[in-house]
Enzyme design. Structure first.
Site: not given
Lengths: 452, 452
Positions: B309, B43, B45, B24, B287, B47, B14, B430
């Protein structure tokens, strides 16, 4: 209530799905259901044919969903190798010719469902009837091609047509170690994609050894002793032991037209949302019937097994006195070409141009999974949105394993008329084995937002 | 305009996403951006930790998205190992303690973003501080656990907690050839699924050799010489060389609370759709911040990288003077447990019961691809819909490869408030390698329709 008769012309996806759904609602004592099909098989998975030819599916029997005997057990009478030759709306009968011999007979109906499917397009060019030239529209075609490949030991195959079937067949024949060329009159393969999205597919085909001749129309087929020898295009002559035609299909509606049943988009049978034609008691479903495009909001014709099944279900329920509607399609399709999953939905740039709509587009190159997770593969997502409203109008995806079915999210967004802004905020699933922390679809939607 | 200062507390998903998005839009000459993080990494990951421990990801460096130096290059000053100890709203400063030594200092801010994440729940039970007891909440934890496993040659692991992290860690430790037990106080694993959908996951864990002790609350940890020896539950004592805690997390908001910033759901920081707290100039993301649940239409708290994010992006844009909103989540989550892909979205039965809503549910057992296509695997889809309106309220999926990301269609349906009827008519993709002719989601929706 006296016993009624439902006659169904065509026993593939749409016809048999209608039969089954009608039977579920009304017993054989109450509704007789009779199906005529000119072929030897009913209820089979035509979409599986390329995988049978390519040997990913080892037995053709696996493509048969159900056999006539199984339908007989629930009181659905299926007559294979019986061709319906005419529909008489005034006497409410069909004229049936048994193809294995025997006299033609008239069969009366209270309800008639036309589920005659589509027929392959075969332009009247020299040599199209030569031995060794095959369509792959039905199981008989597939078995004949398979037998021909076995018996002749054909080495050089030419595919005519670079759509779904053509590409799937090109790959299948490569898997059977044939030397494969593909001829397509347009300057790109897969005309249902924008050119920029189709290019990587052409590249993947070249990488497995398919010779692509794009922008070259078929001029004819050269034969020697009645057997194919070469395919002739505007630019060259390509030696061929076997030719597979994948030049598209059109609705098989000659029967309906002769009977005076109204035809619409591309010659498909006009139906309402309940799959009823404008003629009382006459219904249509599957590749011969018209659909409605929920994005363009216009009548639309598409030949796809999944749509045929939905049509059939709705027709069957309504014929049996129930109530069901088929609101329409958004133009979703998917296939696998070599290592690439390819999918599209909604309108593409060519279609938007024809409609005169203005749009913005975004294309992102991304990854299917977290970059650090094993098996993460490249994926390209293209999204189109209406310029003034931001409404998503279509999407195309090409990429590695896990790419293709992401199209379903865009299809759902189209059904729900979501805007690029709404799409960029979707709560899509994230975990390293499944996606980057921003799913490629979200990145594409964010990219769109910057351009709107 | 005089130069402004943005201070960000917490440099993970975050915080860094906000920093990047703010940068930016505004140059370093115009907006100074300073990030403090008490850890050594920013920064990264989080997870990906179970996959690093399980060796699917071989180097921890791969989990680092960007390094402080890279942020420095775009004028984002990142101070790792700097703990923010207090927020003073009246003087608009934070008190920062460098953890590598040096005096605490006050840092002024014009904008403050609190992105302090979550902290693992560690109940105050005996032995929780013993050596060999690990959380896996951040990279330092992961590295410490990895080192411990290497150095001690631990054989027997006990996982406490059967949620996402617990199950992912159980599998990871099996992959490292440890003998794994898992203790969970509830009678099922994965409390975010309905019990019927959680059962096959428990089964899959047992099949790879995990000993499951469900319905047994942790009572404490036995240690010898300060090092873990066993885990004690209500029912048994399980010998353990290493213990991994996955007992859930809670918002890390002590700092915010002490400063008088209003807290909401489960102690997370109250924010509006632009991620602004009720205090002027103070923002929160990730979080530690509250979200809105678009299905229950109530405040909701969830700790997930993908949400963090999105929060960060919206906060960053708004802080820089742009305009962005985060409408909320629908409760989507996904993971992989052994050969099973597991995903959920929306509300589950437990949540619906708590809300007092009435629902119908449908569960179908189906296949991920055409049955005849190689690699077709079982998939179970459960859908829930509101009884009177038919509105889809939630879905859960457990199955083989290709199952999990199908949840995104249900998530999109939830965002768009689709009904079971609308869902049954979705034009989903399909082709034999991707789905049966009726996608399992469509079958589940049709099943729902029959019950509504």
């Amino acid at each position: 209530m006296s016993k009624e008769r439902l006659v169904i012309v065509g026993g593939d996806a749409a016809g048999m799905s209608a039969a089954t759904n009608a039977r579920r609602r009304r017993s054989p004592e109450d509704l007789e259901i009779i199906v005529f099909d000119k072929g030897a098989f009913v209820s089979y998975a035509a979409c599986g044919i390329p995988y049978f030819i390519g040997r990913a599916v080892d037995q053709v029997e696996k493509l048969l969903a159900r056999r006539p005997e199984e339908f007989a057990r629930v009181g659905i009478q299926v007559y294979t190798r019986h061709q319906v030759e005419a529909i008489d709306l005034s006497s409410r009968t069909v004229l049936v010719q048994p193809l294995e011999g025997g006299k033609a007979f008239r069969e009366p109906f209270d309800h008639l469902l036309i589920a005659t499917g589509a027929v392959p397009i075969r332009p009247p060019l020299p040599g199209m009837d030569a031995k060794g030239v095959f369509g792959v529209n039905n199981l008989e075609d597939a078995l004949a091609l398979d037998r021909y490949l076995e018996e002749t030991g054909a080495q050089r195959a030419v595919i005519v047509g670079g759509g779904y079937i053509g590409l799937e067949m090109a790959e299948a024949l490569c898997q059977r170690s044939l030397q494969v060329s593909l001829v397509e009159k347009e300057p790109q393969v897969m005309l249902t994609l924008d050119p920029d999205m189709a290019e990587p597919i052409a590249q993947a085909l070249r990488e497995i050894g398919v010779a692509l001749y794009l922008g070259e129309a078929l001029q004819g087929i050269e034969a020697a002793n009645g057997r194919v020898r070469a395919v002739v295009t505007e630019a060259r002559t390509i030696p061929a032991d076997v030719v597979v035609l994948g030049m598209g299909v059109r609705p098989n509606t000659a029967l309906a037209q002769e009977a005076g049943i109204p035809l619409g988009e591309k010659g498909s049978i006009v139906v309402n949302e309940r799959m009823k034609s404008p003629i009382e008691g006459v219904w249509a479903a599957g590749d011969c019937a018209q659909s409605f495009h929920l994005v363009s909001r216009r009548p639309f014709w598409v030949a796809l097994g999944t749509v045929a099944n939905k049509h059939g279900r709705v027709a069957g329920i309504n014929i049996a006195g129930g109530y069901a509607t088929f609101p329409g399609v958004v133009g979703t399709a998917i296939t696998k070409v070599c290592h690439l999953e390819v999918a599209r939905t909604g309108l593409q740039e060519r279609e938007l141009r024809a409609l005169g709509w203005e749009w913005v587009s975004a294309r992102v190159e991304d990854h299917t999974r977290a970059r650090y997770y094993p098996g993460s593969a490249p994926i390209t997502v293209k999204l189109l949105a209406e310029r003034d409203t931001g409404r998503i109008l279509g999407g195309q995806i090409v990429g590695g394993e896990g790419s293709g079915k992401r199209i379903d999210v865009i299809a759902t967004a189209l059904h729900a008329c979501l805007t690029a802004h709404e799409m960029a905020n979707l709560d899509l699933a994230y975990a390293p084995p499944f996606a980057p922390v921003w799913d490629p679809l979200l990145n594409a939607a964010r990219q769109l937002l910057r351009k709107l």
